[in-house]
Design a protein around this motif. Structure first.
Motif, PDB file in Angstrom:
ATOM      1  N   TYR B 318       1.101  -1.511  -1.693  1.00  0.00           N
ATOM      2  CA  TYR B 318      -0.297  -1.074  -1.673  1.00  0.00           C
ATOM      3  C   TYR B 318      -0.667  -0.473  -3.025  1.00  0.00           C
ATOM      4  N   GLU B 321      -1.267  -3.041  -5.594  1.00  0.00           N
ATOM      5  CA  GLU B 321      -2.572  -3.683  -5.449  1.00  0.00           C
ATOM      6  C   GLU B 321      -3.675  -2.833  -6.074  1.00  0.00           C
ATOM      7  N   TRP B 322      -3.642  -1.521  -5.771  1.00  0.00           N
ATOM      8  CA  TRP B 322      -4.695  -0.664  -6.332  1.00  0.00           C
ATOM      9  C   TRP B 322      -4.580  -0.611  -7.850  1.00  0.00           C
ATOM     10  N   TRP B 326      -7.307  -1.909 -10.721  1.00  0.00           N
ATOM     11  CA  TRP B 326      -7.865  -1.027 -11.749  1.00  0.00           C
ATOM     12  C   TRP B 326      -7.486  -1.524 -13.141  1.00  0.00           C
ATOM     13  N   ARG B 334     -11.986  -4.395  -8.415  1.00  0.00           N
ATOM     14  CA  ARG B 334     -12.179  -2.939  -8.402  1.00  0.00           C
ATOM     15  C   ARG B 334     -13.146  -2.549  -7.303  1.00  0.00           C
ATOM     16  N   VAL B 337     -11.428  -2.536  -3.947  1.00  0.00           N
ATOM     17  CA  VAL B 337     -10.575  -1.376  -3.660  1.00  0.00           C
ATOM     18  C   VAL B 337     -11.434  -0.173  -3.272  1.00  0.00           C
ATOM     19  N   GLU B 340     -12.427  -0.636   0.200  1.00  0.00           N
ATOM     20  CA  GLU B 340     -11.338  -0.359   1.143  1.00  0.00           C
ATOM     21  C   GLU B 340     -11.294   1.123   1.480  1.00  0.00           C
ATOM     22  N   PHE B 341     -11.450   1.960   0.453  1.00  0.00           N
ATOM     23  CA  PHE B 341     -11.308   3.390   0.680  1.00  0.00           C
ATOM     24  C   PHE B 341     -12.565   4.053   1.193  1.00  0.00           C
ATOM     25  N   TYR B 349      -8.725   2.000   7.284  1.00  0.00           N
ATOM     26  CA  TYR B 349      -7.818   1.922   6.145  1.00  0.00           C
ATOM     27  C   TYR B 349      -7.003   3.197   6.010  1.00  0.00           C
TER      28      TYR B 349
END
Lengths: 177, 465
Positions: B318, B321-322, B326, B334, B337, B340-341, B349
Motif C-alpha cells: 500500500y 502505491e501511495w 506521489w 495523485r 490516492v 482513496e483517503f 478505506y
C-alpha cells in the motif's frame, strides 16, 4: 525360487521393526516380494528396489509438450488463421503467449503423472489376494507387513524364523495355507 | 459437545504432536468421527443453518441469469462491481490451501501435516465458487464458451492477449490440478476408512475411492514421487494464477490499476486472506471434531507468523502505491490516492487499513498468537479487510473519472448483497459435507510425522551422553 517356496506374511508393530526384518532377510538371501505400510517408509522402498523413475520424465514430456502445443495454437491463430492488426502489435507476440501454455502445461504434467501412477501401480484393483488374509486391514492403520518368498528347506526355515524373531515379528504365516 | 472423547495426552509446549503419539491414536482420532460417531446433532443444525444461504445463492443466480446483470449496482461508470471483487477474494482464499499443501511440503515444514487436507478441500470449494463469477458477470453468459478455441463456423478465435482469456485457462487448470492433488493425498486415507468401515455402504464408498490401495511400498514410492513433484509444480501455478488475476487490472491503462506491483501484491494478498480463513476453519474443526492433539497451538503460532509477515508485505505494498503515485507526479494517480483517503468510500478505506495493517500487528506477541479468540478475530478482520481492498480497487479507480460529471457512487443492490453473503453459506455447506464424510486430517502424513519424531527422539536418546 523353487516350486516349493510359498509366500509368507510377517506382521510388525512399527517401521523400525519392519526395516530391521527386511534388512536381515535380504542379508540371508530371501526375496522380499512386497511390504505393506500405513505410511511411506523410504528406506523400505530402497530395499525392495521399488523405483518411481518413470514419473518425472513423463510429466516433463507431457507438460512441455502441451505447453508447446498451446504456443503453436496461439501463433497459428494470430499469425496465420486470422491475422488482425490490433494497435500495431506484432502478430506473433510471444511474450503474452507464454501465460496460457504455462497453466495448461502444469495441468497436463499433473494429469500425465497421475496416469503413470495408475498404470505402474495397477490401480484401481479392488480385489487382491492379500485382502483375503485376516488382519491385513491393519496395513493401512498401524501394522507393517512383509510378503516374503518362504524358505525352500528346513535349514532355510530355521534362518528364516530366526531373522523374523530377532526383528520382532508379531506374527508370521503362510499366505493361502 | 462432542460425543467422541478428547484425544489423549496434552501436547507439550512447542511440539506438534503429543509425546508417544502412535498410529492408533491418529487413525482413531480422525476416522472415528467419520465412521462411528453417533451424535451429529450439532452438524445437522449447522447444515440447516447454511441452507438458506445456499438457496439465496441459487435465487441470485436465477435472477442474474434470468433478469440480467442490471439487477446489480453496476452503472455506466463503475462497470465492474461485487462479482469481480468476489471472484478475486474467493480465488485468494483458495490459494492458501494450495500453498499450505505445496509450498510447505517443498520446504519440508512438518507442521503442515495436520492442516493440509482440509486446507486443500477449502481450495476446491473456494475455487469452484470463484469460477461462477466470471461467467455470470458476462453480459451474454451463454457465450462464455467463446473463450475456448473450439472449432466453429464463425472463424472465431479467443483474444489470446486478454487477461480474461488467461483467467479462463488459469482457473480451469488450477481447479483440475487442485482436485487431482487433493484426491492423490486422499487415496491412502480412503483405504484406511475402507478398512475401518462398520457398514457395507461405507466400505464400498471408501473402497471405490481408495482404488484398492493396500499400502504396498512400491506404490508408496510412486505416490510420494508424484506428490512431491505435484507440490513443486503447484507453487508456481498458484503464483501464476493469482498474478494473472492481478493482471486483469494491471494489464489495463487505468490509474491505480496500471502498476507492476499488482501481480506479486495480489499473490501475497491471496496468501494473507487464505491463511486467515484457514485459521478460522482450523479453530472450528479442532473444536467440532475434538482434534486438539493433532491441530495444536504450535500450528496456530506458525500460521500467525505467516499472517503477520503477509500483513507487513501488504502494508509495504500500500505504501509503495501511495509513494509511486506521489513520486511519479502523474495527476490522475495523485488524484486517485487523495480520493482513496478522502473521497466517497474513505471510511471503507480507513477500515481496510485498520483490518489489514494495524490489527494484525498484535500477532507480534506470542501470547496473542496462542490465544485462539485473538487469532479468530484478527483472521475475520483480515478477511473483511481483504474483501474491502478488492472492492475498493474497483470502485475507486472506475468511479474516479476524469470529469466529475460521470462520477456515480456504487450503490449495492439486494442481488449484490445476495452474492456477497450467499456464497459464504454455500462454502460452509460444502465444507460441512466434507467434514462429515471425509477425513479432515491427512492421517498418513501425521503418522509419518509421528514416526519422524520418534526417530529423532530415539537418535537424541542414543546420542546423549
Amino acid at each position: 525360487m523353487t516350486a516349493a517356496t510359498r509366500p509368507f506374511l510377517a506382521e510388525f508393530g512399527d517401521a523400525e521393526a519392519v526395516l530391521d526384518a527386511a534388512q536381515r532377510l535380504r542379508r540371508d538371501g530371501f526375496r522380499i516380494v512386497d511390504a505393506l505400510t500405513p505410511f511411506p517408509v523410504p528406506k523400505l522402498a530402497g530395499l525392495l528396489g521399488a523405483r518411481a523413475s518413470l514419473i518425472r520424465p513423463v510429466m516433463a514430456l507431457a507438460g512441455f509438450g502441451v505447453a508447446l502445443l498451446f504456443v503453436g495454437l496461439q501463433v497459428y491463430s494470430q499469425a496465420y488463421a486470422y491475422p488482425l492488426n490490433s494497435g500495431g502489435r506484432p502478430l506473433a507476440s510471444w511474450q503474452v503467449y507464454m501465460l496460457v501454455p504455462f497453466e495448461t502445461g502444469v495441468l497436463a504434467a499433473a494429469a500425465a503423472g497421475f496416469l503413470v501412477l495408475l498404470w505402474r501401480t495397477g490401480l484401481p484393483r479392488l480385489h487382491h489376494p492379500l485382502f483375503a488374509v485376516p488382519g491385513i486391514e491393519r496395513a493401512t492403520q498401524d501394522r507393517f507387513f512383509l510378503v516374503v518368498d518362504g524358505p525352500a528347506d528346513a535349514r532355510d526355515a530355521r534362518r528364516f524364523d530366526r531373522a523374523l524373531l530377532e526383528a520382532g515379528a508379531i506374527s508370521v504365516g503362510e499366505i493361502g495355507a | 459437545m462432542s460425543a467422541v472423547p478428547k484425544v489423549h495426552a496434552p501436547v507439550p509446549e512447542g511440539r506438534l504432536l503429543p509425546a508417544g503419539f502412535d498410529d492408533v491414536d491418529v487413525t482413531a482420532a480422525v476416522s472415528d468421527p467419520v465412521l462411528v460417531r453417533r451424535s451429529w446433532r450439532l452438524w445437522w443444525i449447522a447444515l440447516a443453518a447454511t441452507l438458506p444461504f445456499v438457496a439465496a445463492t441459487l435465487v441470485g443466480l436465477a435472477v442474474v441469469l434470468g433478469v440480467g446483470i442490471g439487477t446489480w449496482g453496476i452503472n455506466s461508470t463503475i462497470v465492474w462491481g461485487v462479482a469481480i471483487a468476489n471472484y478475486v477474494w474467493w480465488i485468494g482464499i483458495g490459494n492458501a490451501g494450495t500453498l499450505i499443501s505445496s509450498l510447505l511440503a517443498v520446504t519440508r515444514q512438518d507442521w503442515r501435516a495436520s492442516i493440509n487436507r482440509f486446507a486443500e478441500a477449502m481450495t476446491l470449494f473456494a475455487v469452484s465458487i470463484a469460477g461462477l463469477f466470471p461467467i455470470i458477470h458476462l453480459g451474454r453468459p451463454e457465450y462464455f464458451y467463446w473463450l475456448a478455441p473450439y472449432p466453429n463456423t464463425m472463424q472465431l478465435w479467443p483474444q489470446w492477449r486478454s487477461a480474461l482469456v488467461w483467467d479462463f485457462w488459469a482457473i480451469l487448470s488450477y481447479l483440475l490440478f487442485s482436485l487431482m492433488f487433493w484426491y492423490l493425498g486422499l487415496i491412502p486415507d480412503a483405504a484406511t476408512l475402507r478398512d475401518r468401515a462398520t457398514t457395507r455402504r461405507a466400505q464400498v464408498f471408501y473402497g471405490a475411492l481408495a482404488l484398492g490401495w493396500r499400502g504396498s511400498a512400491r506404490h508408496w514410492a510412486l505416490h510420494t514421487r508424484l506428490h512431491m513433484t505435484m507440490a513443486a509444480l503447484a507453487v508456481p501455478l498458484v503464483c501464476s494464477v493469482h498474478s494473472i488475476v492481478g493482471l486483469d487490472f494491471a494489464a489495463s491503462l487505468m490509474p491505480g490499476w496500471q502498476e507492476t506491483i499488482f501481480p506479486p501484491y495480489f499473490v501475497v494478498g491471496a496468501m494473507y486472506s487464505g491463511f486467515a480463513m484457514v485459521v478460522v476453519l482450523a479453530i472450528l474443526i479442532r473444536w467440532g471434531l475434538g482434534l486438539q492433539s493433532v491441530i495444536t497451538l504450535k500450528h496456530f503460532d506458525a500460521m500467525g507468523l505467516v499472517i503477520l509477515l503477509c500483513a507487513l508485505v501488504m502494508t509495504l505494498s500500500y505504501a509503495t502505491e501511495w509513494m509511486m503515485a506521489w513520486y511519479g507526479g502523474e495527476h490522475a494517480e495523485r488524484s486517485l490516492v487523495v480520493h482513496e483517503f478522502a473521497g466517497t468510500y474513505a471510511p471503507l478505506y480507513w477500515l481496510l487499513l485498520l483490518f489489514n495493517c494495524i490489527l494484525p500487528q498484535v500477532l507480534w506477541s506470542p501470547k496473542a498468537r496462542g490465544n485462539l479468540w485473538v487469532m479468530a478475530l484478527v483472521s475475520i478482520g483480515i478477511n473483511v479487510g481483504m474483501w474491502l481492498e478488492r472492492i475498493l480497487i474497483i470502485w475507486n479507480t472506475l468511479g474516479h473519472t476524469e470529469l466529475p460529471s460521470t462520477r456515480h457512487p456504487f450503490v449495492m443492490s439486494a442481488i449484490d448483497w445476495t452474492f456477497l453473503i450467499g456464497p459464504l453459506g454455500l462454502f460452509a455447506f460444502l465444507f460441512l459435507l466434507f467434514a462429515r464424510f471425509f477425513p479432515v486430517v491427512s492421517m498418513y502424513e501425521v503418522r509419518e510425522l509421528a514416526h519422524k519424531q520418534r526417530e529423532a527422539a530415539g537418535a537424541a536418546g542414543r546420542g546423549a551422553p
